[in-house]
Structure formats: C-alpha cells, structure tokens
Design an enzyme around this catalytic site. Sequence first.
Site, PDB file in Angstrom:
ATOM      1  N   CYS A 284      -6.105  -3.428   7.213  1.00  0.00           N
ATOM      2  CA  CYS A 284      -7.175  -2.424   7.198  1.00  0.00           C
ATOM      3  C   CYS A 284      -8.479  -2.952   6.635  1.00  0.00           C
ATOM      4  O   CYS A 284      -9.549  -2.681   7.167  1.00  0.00           O
ATOM      5  CB  CYS A 284      -6.713  -1.195   6.423  1.00  0.00           C
ATOM      6  SG  CYS A 284      -6.114  -1.563   4.770  1.00  0.00           S
TER       7      CYS A 284
ATOM      8  N   CYS B 278       0.839  -1.203   0.000  1.00  0.00           N
ATOM      9  CA  CYS B 278       0.000   0.000   0.000  1.00  0.00           C
ATOM     10  C   CYS B 278       0.877   1.258   0.000  1.00  0.00           C
ATOM     11  O   CYS B 278       0.618   2.200  -0.756  1.00  0.00           O
ATOM     12  CB  CYS B 278      -0.922   0.008   1.213  1.00  0.00           C
ATOM     13  SG  CYS B 278      -1.922   1.516   1.331  1.00  0.00           S
TER      14      CYS B 278
END
Length: 417
Positions: free
Chosen positions: A222, A101
């Site tokens: 997440c 990410c």
Amino acid sequence: MLAARHVVCALSGGVDSAVAALLLKRRGYQVTGVFMKNWDSVDERGVCTADKDCEDAYKVCQILDIPFHQVSFVKEYWNEVFSDFLNEYEKGRTPNPDITCNKHIKFNCFFHYAVDNLGADAVATGHYARTSLEDEEVFQQKHIKRPEGLFRNRFEVRNAVKLLQAADNFKDQTFFLSQVSQDALRRTIFPLGGLTKQFVKKIAAENRLHHVLRKKESMGICFVGKRNFENFILQYLQPWPGNFISIEDNKVLGTHQGWFLYTLGQRARIGGLREPWYVVEKDGAKGDVFVAPRMDHPALYRDLLRTNRVHWVTEGPPAALVRDKMMECHFRFRHQMALVPCVLTLNQDGTVWVTAVKAVRALTPGQFAVFYKGDECLGSGKILRLGPSAYTLQRGRSRSRAASEGSSDGAGPGPMP
C-alpha cells in the site's frame, strides 16, 4: 425489545468492505463504518490516494445510511508495520507488511477503537475468510472475561475459535489473517466468507455501489503504490553497492545498489546481459547477490526451512503436534500459491522445522509460512532459516562421489573443485 447489535465495519473505499457493511445492515444490525488512515501517501501527481479512498468510504456510508468515522493510525502503522518492514529489509529478508498490518493495526488498533471508543458488540471486515462461530456466538463473546495474569489457567474451559478458508478458494485471504489474535477473532464477523467475488460485485451493482465497483483491485504494498520499489526503499536505507555473481562459476556479472533490494527467485536486471538471471542466494557480509541462469535452476529449490516462534490461531500448537512432536499438514508462503504438503517438527522454543514433501521454488526468509489442515488455517511463522538448495546438495554428492572414486584409485583426497 432487544437493542440491535452494534457492528463496526472497517471500510477501505473498495467493493468488498462496502458489500460487507451492506450485508450486515441487511441482517438487522446497527452498523457503523470506519475508514482507517494508515499512511500519509502522495502519488506522482501529488494526489493523496488515501483521501480518495476516504471519500469513497464516506459515500458508501451515505448510500447505506449508516454513521461514518475516520480514524488515523499513521503513527501506529509507522511504529508497528513500516519500521519492521525496513528492519527486515536491512537484514536481507523480504517482509510481508499485509500480514503485520492485520495483526497490529486492523485486528488490534482498529479492534480496540471499535470496542472501547464506539461500543461495538463485534467488528467486521471485507476479508474473504470464515470462523467457526455463528454471528450470535460472536456477540456472546463480550461476556467472557479473560483471566488476569500472563498465562491462561489450563483448567479454564475456553473453546478456541478456528480460522477457516473462504468459500471462494481463489479469493481466500486467511493467509493474511494468520497472525491475528484469538481475542480479536472471537469478536469478528466476515460477511463475505461464504460468497464468491463475482457474487459480491453483483450485490454492489444492484445496490447503487457503482463508485466502488469501478475501482481497480488494490494490489502490491500500500505505501509503495505505483512507485519504483528500488527508488522508494533507497529513500530510507543506505545504498550498499555489491556484485552480481554467478552461482555456477563465481564470475562477476555486474553490480547493484544493495543486496537487500533483492528477493530470492526474482529476476535480476543485470546491465549488458540480455538473457534472464535469477537471484538464488545473498551474502550479507560482503553485500553480494548470487544469480543463476534459469528460472528453474536447482539453486532455487529447497525442501527445508525453520520459522521463528509460530503464532497458532487457537493459542497453542495442534494436539497431534504436541503429542508426536511431528505433524503432516500443508503450507504456503505466498498468497494464492498452491498449498504444499509438508511435515512440521516442533522445537522446544516454539519454532518449527518445515520439511516439504518435494522441493519448493524460491523459499524466502522474512515471508510467513502459513499452515493449513483441511480448510482450517492453523497459524504462521516467519521464515528465518533455509536448508541447502538442490544445487548445493547435487554438488556435495558429486564431490563425495569424486572423492570416493579417487580414494579407490589409491589417490589422495586432493583439493575440492
């Protein structure tokens, strides 16, 4: 009078990025806050957690009196991070989506959005990390034009920017930044690099940022949130039932829904067995998961691994490694684990063999081996292959001992146990 430098700060809705934005404003910069929406997530109560984080980030901007923007990278996140995540699991590896990410979203999509759309002179995040540049040097980077073409001119003078560990050793997040590009790093400020977490909380408390101070630290993946990981993964990947097999006697101990659901070193919950068993190996061809009865079983320990092509933060391997083809340094493959002394051996294709000075528990394919020399984070490579475990080596030694004793007695080699 010179116009104030424009710094675009990524805001997550948490305390670290909020204080980063505050410190930048205190330095006299023109600060813009940006909240990135990377995942359409709804928790068990049907509440989109990203919406709450976005509200908190907006409130930070109101308190600091700075402009607020929201940008969606949901499509890019799916293509660059989540698809890779599923692909790695399907191959039986255990990926690290936080590292991918940062590489593809925060320090690529967000970086280009800040520079190209918002006209940023520099970007900033709330990561606990440092670089070898002072702020003023970061602002000067925009005037250095990269040469055209695939390869850099080797005569070009371009002092590489180093990624350095944070002052707060426990919070240091260079591990997660080990795949970030040199171009993004050159234009990034880390305002929290020299601070401790406690001090950051103190600054937040003294500056009306109580709404982010009360929030819990975000931990774990997440997009999984608080959901059961196995149930989550099986929404995307087909179950592949197989057996749990004892590494010691090949006895079948139970069944599972998919070999890809298990990571080396984790406890295997096997129905009907009260004592803990731990995952030590996986057979992708048959879908079986091999387990051992102790947390410190020798089948969990290895001292050799091979990575894919290493991403070096400074765009090339360290000079000593190029010169000698070998180099001593340290590595870790989990955030906050103790650094492990090792020797790197550079291969012609840019991959490395990593030999740990002593065997390490639960080396895991798919995770990143992140390399350090002193306080510098050199870069990282994804673990693709593992050497034999201490248990395999022990069994090999005992077999060869038995074979040599057998031949000295005049017996034939016979079948191996």
